[in-house]
Design a protein around this motif. Structure first.
Motif, PDB file in Angstrom:
ATOM      1  N   LYS A 177       0.861  -1.196   0.000  1.00 60.19           N
ATOM      2  CA  LYS A 177       0.000   0.000   0.000  1.00 60.19           C
ATOM      3  C   LYS A 177       0.889   1.235   0.000  1.00 60.19           C
ATOM      4  N   VAL A 178       0.705   2.046  -1.004  1.00 61.64           N
ATOM      5  CA  VAL A 178       1.625   3.168  -1.212  1.00 61.64           C
ATOM      6  C   VAL A 178       0.855   4.484  -1.329  1.00 61.64           C
ATOM      7  N   VAL A 179       1.355   5.503  -0.675  1.00 58.42           N
ATOM      8  CA  VAL A 179       0.815   6.839  -0.907  1.00 58.42           C
ATOM      9  C   VAL A 179       1.971   7.755  -1.300  1.00 58.42           C
ATOM     10  N   MET A 180       1.736   8.569  -2.308  1.00 62.91           N
ATOM     11  CA  MET A 180       2.754   9.519  -2.744  1.00 62.91           C
ATOM     12  C   MET A 180       2.298  10.926  -2.369  1.00 62.91           C
ATOM     13  N   ILE A 181       3.196  11.684  -1.790  1.00 62.66           N
ATOM     14  CA  ILE A 181       2.858  13.064  -1.431  1.00 62.66           C
ATOM     15  C   ILE A 181       3.657  14.002  -2.318  1.00 62.66           C
ATOM     16  N   ASP A 182       2.967  14.837  -3.043  1.00 63.41           N
ATOM     17  CA  ASP A 182       3.645  15.848  -3.842  1.00 63.41           C
ATOM     18  C   ASP A 182       3.794  17.100  -2.976  1.00 63.41           C
ATOM     19  N   THR A 183       5.027  17.458  -2.660  1.00 65.39           N
ATOM     20  CA  THR A 183       5.214  18.639  -1.813  1.00 65.39           C
ATOM     21  C   THR A 183       5.681  19.840  -2.617  1.00 65.39           C
ATOM     22  N   ASP A 184       5.655  19.704  -3.923  1.00 64.91           N
ATOM     23  CA  ASP A 184       6.111  20.805  -4.772  1.00 64.91           C
ATOM     24  C   ASP A 184       4.959  21.790  -4.969  1.00 64.91           C
ATOM     25  N   LEU A 185       4.661  22.536  -3.905  1.00 64.41           N
ATOM     26  CA  LEU A 185       3.516  23.440  -3.944  1.00 64.41           C
ATOM     27  C   LEU A 185       3.726  24.518  -5.000  1.00 64.41           C
ATOM     28  N   GLY A 186       2.707  24.721  -5.805  1.00 61.02           N
ATOM     29  CA  GLY A 186       2.811  25.744  -6.842  1.00 61.02           C
ATOM     30  C   GLY A 186       3.344  25.207  -8.153  1.00 61.02           C
ATOM     31  N   LEU A 187       4.060  24.095  -8.097  1.00 61.06           N
ATOM     32  CA  LEU A 187       4.597  23.513  -9.334  1.00 61.06           C
ATOM     33  C   LEU A 187       4.386  22.009  -9.332  1.00 61.06           C
ATOM     34  N   ARG A 188       3.161  21.612  -9.099  1.00 63.79           N
ATOM     35  CA  ARG A 188       2.922  20.178  -8.994  1.00 63.79           C
ATOM     36  C   ARG A 188       2.972  19.513 -10.359  1.00 63.79           C
ATOM     37  N   ASN A 189       3.492  18.322 -10.398  1.00 59.04           N
ATOM     38  CA  ASN A 189       3.570  17.582 -11.649  1.00 59.04           C
ATOM     39  C   ASN A 189       3.369  16.083 -11.483  1.00 59.04           C
ATOM     40  N   LEU A 190       3.446  15.616 -10.265  1.00 60.29           N
ATOM     41  CA  LEU A 190       3.293  14.182 -10.042  1.00 60.29           C
ATOM     42  C   LEU A 190       1.938  13.687 -10.559  1.00 60.29           C
ATOM     43  N   ASP A 191       0.925  14.531 -10.422  1.00 60.99           N
ATOM     44  CA  ASP A 191      -0.406  14.152 -10.908  1.00 60.99           C
ATOM     45  C   ASP A 191      -0.395  13.916 -12.413  1.00 60.99           C
ATOM     46  N   LEU A 192       0.384  14.724 -13.126  1.00 64.47           N
ATOM     47  CA  LEU A 192       0.462  14.574 -14.585  1.00 64.47           C
ATOM     48  C   LEU A 192       1.115  13.255 -14.972  1.00 64.47           C
ATOM     49  N   LEU A 193       2.210  12.927 -14.277  1.00 62.42           N
ATOM     50  CA  LEU A 193       2.933  11.704 -14.618  1.00 62.42           C
ATOM     51  C   LEU A 193       2.101  10.470 -14.334  1.00 62.42           C
ATOM     52  N   LEU A 194       1.185  10.585 -13.385  1.00 64.63           N
ATOM     53  CA  LEU A 194       0.343   9.441 -13.055  1.00 64.63           C
ATOM     54  C   LEU A 194      -0.981   9.476 -13.826  1.00 64.63           C
ATOM     55  N   GLY A 195      -1.198  10.564 -14.570  1.00 61.99           N
ATOM     56  CA  GLY A 195      -2.447  10.687 -15.322  1.00 61.99           C
ATOM     57  C   GLY A 195      -3.641  10.960 -14.433  1.00 61.99           C
ATOM     58  N   LEU A 196      -3.411  11.568 -13.275  1.00 63.68           N
ATOM     59  CA  LEU A 196      -4.502  11.782 -12.323  1.00 63.68           C
ATOM     60  C   LEU A 196      -4.933  13.245 -12.243  1.00 63.68           C
ATOM     61  N   GLU A 197      -4.440  14.061 -13.187  1.00 66.59           N
ATOM     62  CA  GLU A 197      -4.638  15.501 -13.049  1.00 66.59           C
ATOM     63  C   GLU A 197      -6.103  15.913 -13.001  1.00 66.59           C
ATOM     64  N   ASN A 198      -6.978  15.099 -13.592  1.00 67.20           N
ATOM     65  CA  ASN A 198      -8.387  15.502 -13.618  1.00 67.20           C
ATOM     66  C   ASN A 198      -9.185  14.987 -12.429  1.00 67.20           C
ATOM     67  N   ARG A 199      -8.522  14.255 -11.556  1.00 64.49           N
ATOM     68  CA  ARG A 199      -9.265  13.671 -10.447  1.00 64.49           C
ATOM     69  C   ARG A 199      -9.033  14.396  -9.131  1.00 64.49           C
ATOM     70  N   ILE A 200      -8.175  15.385  -9.169  1.00 65.75           N
ATOM     71  CA  ILE A 200      -7.832  16.043  -7.919  1.00 65.75           C
ATOM     72  C   ILE A 200      -8.943  17.002  -7.501  1.00 65.75           C
ATOM     73  N   VAL A 201      -9.460  16.776  -6.326  1.00 67.48           N
ATOM     74  CA  VAL A 201     -10.460  17.695  -5.781  1.00 67.48           C
ATOM     75  C   VAL A 201      -9.827  18.492  -4.642  1.00 67.48           C
ATOM     76  N   TYR A 202      -9.201  17.772  -3.718  1.00 69.43           N
ATOM     77  CA  TYR A 202      -8.556  18.431  -2.587  1.00 69.43           C
ATOM     78  C   TYR A 202      -7.048  18.230  -2.653  1.00 69.43           C
ATOM     79  N   THR A 203      -6.332  19.172  -2.090  1.00 66.26           N
ATOM     80  CA  THR A 203      -4.873  19.071  -2.083  1.00 66.26           C
ATOM     81  C   THR A 203      -4.361  19.061  -0.655  1.00 66.26           C
ATOM     82  N   ILE A 204      -3.062  18.946  -0.542  1.00 64.46           N
ATOM     83  CA  ILE A 204      -2.444  18.897   0.779  1.00 64.46           C
ATOM     84  C   ILE A 204      -2.734  20.183   1.566  1.00 64.46           C
TER      85      ILE A 204
END
Lengths: 207, 272
Positions: free
Chosen positions: B34-61
Motif C-alpha cells: 500500500k503506497v501513498v505519494m505526497i507531492d510537496t512541490d507546492l505551486g509547481l505540482r507535476n506528479l499528478d500529470l505523470l500518473l495521469g490523475l490531473e483531472n481527479r484532484i479535488v482536494y490538495t495537501i
C-alpha cells in the motif's frame, strides 16, 4: 537489384514511420492533457465546472447558429497580464430568422418561469452568474490563486522572516498568521477573479 | 502498521525526481504494497500529470492542512492500482502554505494505513526541501551523471547527513547512457558512486519511452518490456529488501536489439 534494395529500404523506413506515428499519438495525448491542465491552472475551474461552462456556452450559442457541438474547443490564452478565452466551434449551418426568434422566445419563456425578476437581464450575464455562485469547490481554489501573481513577493519575504525566527516555536503561531494572510488573499482574490471573468465575458461578446 | 517514509530528492531540478517517484510508487503498489505519494512541490505540482490523475484532484495537501477536508478525502486513488494513492500539491500556493510540523503530522497519520509513503521533494534546498524531508526517515537522492547534478546531489547528501531523522539514504543514478560511458564521454556509474560515496539503489538508463509514458500519463514500470521500467522495478525490489543485481546496460544483446540498431544506423545514414 537496385529496385529491390530501395523497396526494402522503403519498407524499413515505413516501419520506423509507424513507430514515429505512435509517438505522435502520445504527443497528441500530451497536448490535449496539457491544454486541460493549463486551463485549470489559469482559472479556478475544476473539470466539472469546465464541463458546465462548455455546455452552457453550447446552449447559449446554439440559439443563433447550428454547430458541431462535439468539436467545441475552449482555450485560455495568456498574453502577459491579459487572459483571453478563445472559443472555436465549427458552424454547420446558419439558422434563419424565424428559428432564431423561436429559440430566443423559448428560452425567455423558460426563464420567466424560473425567475420572474431576472427576465430583464442579459442572457450572458445569467449564465455567468450561475457559474460564479454555484459551486463550493471554486471558492476553495480561489483562496489559493493569488500567490501566482501579486502576493508572491510579499508573502515570500514575510515567511522567510517567520521561518528564521519562529522555526523553533510551536506551529500554532504560524498557523494563525497563515489564516490572517488568507483573509487578505480572499478579498483580493475575488476582485482579480471577477476581472478575469469579465475579460472572458468581453471576449465572448466580441465573438 | 507503521509505514516507511521515503523522501525522493535531488537538489537540482530536472533530473527525474518526479518520474522516479511515480515509477517507484507504481512498482511498489504492483508488488502488493500500500503506497501513498505526497507531492510537496507546492505551486509547481507535476506528479499528478505523470500518473495521469490531473483531472481527479479535488482536494490538495493545503486543503488538508487548512482543514477544509479530511486527510482520506484528499487521497486520489490511482486509475489502475487501488493500492496506490496520491496526495496532490496545491498548484496555486507557494512553499509556505505548509509547514514542516504539518507535513510531519500528515506523514505520521499516513503511516498507520500505508506501507510506504513516498514524498516528492521540490528542487532546491530551501523551505520546500526542509518541509519534504521533515517527516521522512529514509531518502533517495536522484542524480544524473552530469557535473551539475552530482554537485547538487553532494550538497543534498550533506544536508541529509546533518538531519537526525534521516536514518539512511541511497543514490539513484538516472539517465545513464551506456554508449557515452563506453566512449568515455560520460562518467561511469562507479565513478559517480565513488565521488559521492553513497550506496547505490538503482541505475536507470536513458529511455525515450519515458517521454511517451509521460505524454500518456502512465509510469513506464507498467511497460514490462522497457529497460527503464525494469530498472525501476528493481529499485522497488531493493527498497523492499530483495537483493537484485543491477541491470546490464552495456549492449542490447537480443536478436531484435541487433536488428534494430542495424536499421536505425542505416536510416540515420540515409537521412544525412
Amino acid at each position: 537489384m537496385n529496385d529491390l534494395f530501395t523497396n526494402l529500404y522503403n519498407k524499413v523506413v515505413g516501419f520506423f514511420h509507424k513507430v514515429e506515428n505512435e509517438e505522435e499519438n502520445s504527443k497528441e495525448i500530451a497536448c490535449n492533457r496539457l491544454r486541460v491542465v493549463l486551463m485549470q491552472d489559469r482559472t479556478n475551474l475544476t473539470p466539472e465546472l469546465l464541463d458546465k461552462m462548455r455546455s452552457e456556452l453550447i446552449d447559449l450559442l446554439s440559439k443563433y447558429l447550428e454547430m458541431d457541438k462535439d468539436a467545441l474547443e475552449l482555450n485560455l490564452e495568456q498574453d502577459g497580464d491579459q487572459m483571453a478565452l478563445a472559443l472555436s466551434i465549427p458552424v454547420i449551418r446558419a439558422k434563419d430568422e424565424a428559428e432564431i426568434e423561436a429559440a430566443i422566445k423559448a428560452q425567455e419563456a423558460e426563464k420567466a418561469k424560473e425567475d420572474a425578476e431576472k427576465t430583464s437581464e442579459d442572457d450572458d450575464d445569467d449564465d455567468f452568474e450561475t457559474d460564479e455562485g454555484d459551486d463550493e469547490n471554486s471558492d476553495e481554489d480561489e483562496d489559493s490563486e493569488t500567490d501566482n501573481a501579486d502576493d508572491e513577493i510579499t508573502e515570500g519575504s514575510q515567511s522567510d522572516n517567520e521561518d528564521n525566527e519562529e522555526d523553533t516555536e510551536a506551529s500554532d503561531d504560524s498557523e494563525n498568521e497563515d489564516s490572517d494572510n488568507k483573509v487578505e488573499e480572499d478579498s483580493e482574490d475575488e476582485t482579480s477573479d471577477n476581472e478575469d471573468k469579465k475579460k472572458a465575458k468581453n471576449k465572448q461578446n466580441k465573438k | 502498521m507503521s509505514g516507511r517514509v521515503i523522501v525522493i530528492t535531488s537538489g537540482k531540478g530536472g533530473v527525474g525526481k518526479t518520474t522516479t517517484n511515480a515509477n517507484i510508487g507504481t512498482a511498489l503498489a504492483k508488488a502488493g504494497k500500500k503506497v501513498v505519494m505526497i507531492d510537496t512541490d507546492l505551486g509547481l505540482r507535476n506528479l499528478d500529470l505523470l500518473l495521469g490523475l490531473e483531472n481527479r484532484i479535488v482536494y490538495t495537501i493545503v486543503d488538508v492542512v487548512e482543514k477544509r477536508c479530511k486527510l482520506k478525502q484528499a487521497l486520489v486513488k490511482d486509475k489502475k492500482n487501488p493500492n496506490l494513492c496520491l496526495l496532490a500539491a496545491a498548484q496555486t500556493r507557494d512553499k509556505t502554505a505548509v509547514t514542516e510540523e504539518q507535513l510531519k503530522d500528515i506523514c505520521e497519520r499516513l503511516q498507520k494505513d500505508f506501507d510506504f509513503i513516498l514524498v516528492d521533494c521540490p528542487a532546491g534546498i530551501e523551505q520546500g526541501f526542509q518541509n519534504a524531508v521533515a517527516g521522512a526517515s529514509e531518502a533517495i537522492v536522484v542524480t544524473t551523471p552530469e557535473m551539475s547534478a552530482i554537485r547538487d546531489a553532494d550538497r543534498i547528501i550533506g544536508l541529509l547527513e546533518a538531519k537526525e531523522e534521516i536514518k539512511s539514504y541511497h543514490l539513484l543514478l538516472n539517465r545513464v547512457r551506456p554508449k557515452l560511458i563506453k566512449s568515455n564521454d560520460m562518467m561511469s556509474v562507479d565513478e559517480v558512486v565513488d565521488i559521492l560515496s553513497a550506496e547505490l539503489i538503482g541505475i536507470i538508463p536513458e529511455d525515450t519511452g519515458i517521454i511517451t509514458s509521460t505524454n500518456k500519463g502512465e509510469p513506464i514500470v507498467n511497460d514490462e518490456k522497457s529497460l527503464a521500467g525494469q530498472a525501476y522495478m528493481n529499485v522497488a525490489k531493493r527498497i523492499m529488501g530483495e537483493e537484485v543485481p543491477f541491470l546490464n546496460l552495456e549492449e542490447d544483446n537480443s536478436f531484435m536489439g541487433k536488428v534494430k540498431s542495424f536499421f536505425s544506423h542505416l536510416v540515420g545514414k540515409e537521412k544525412k
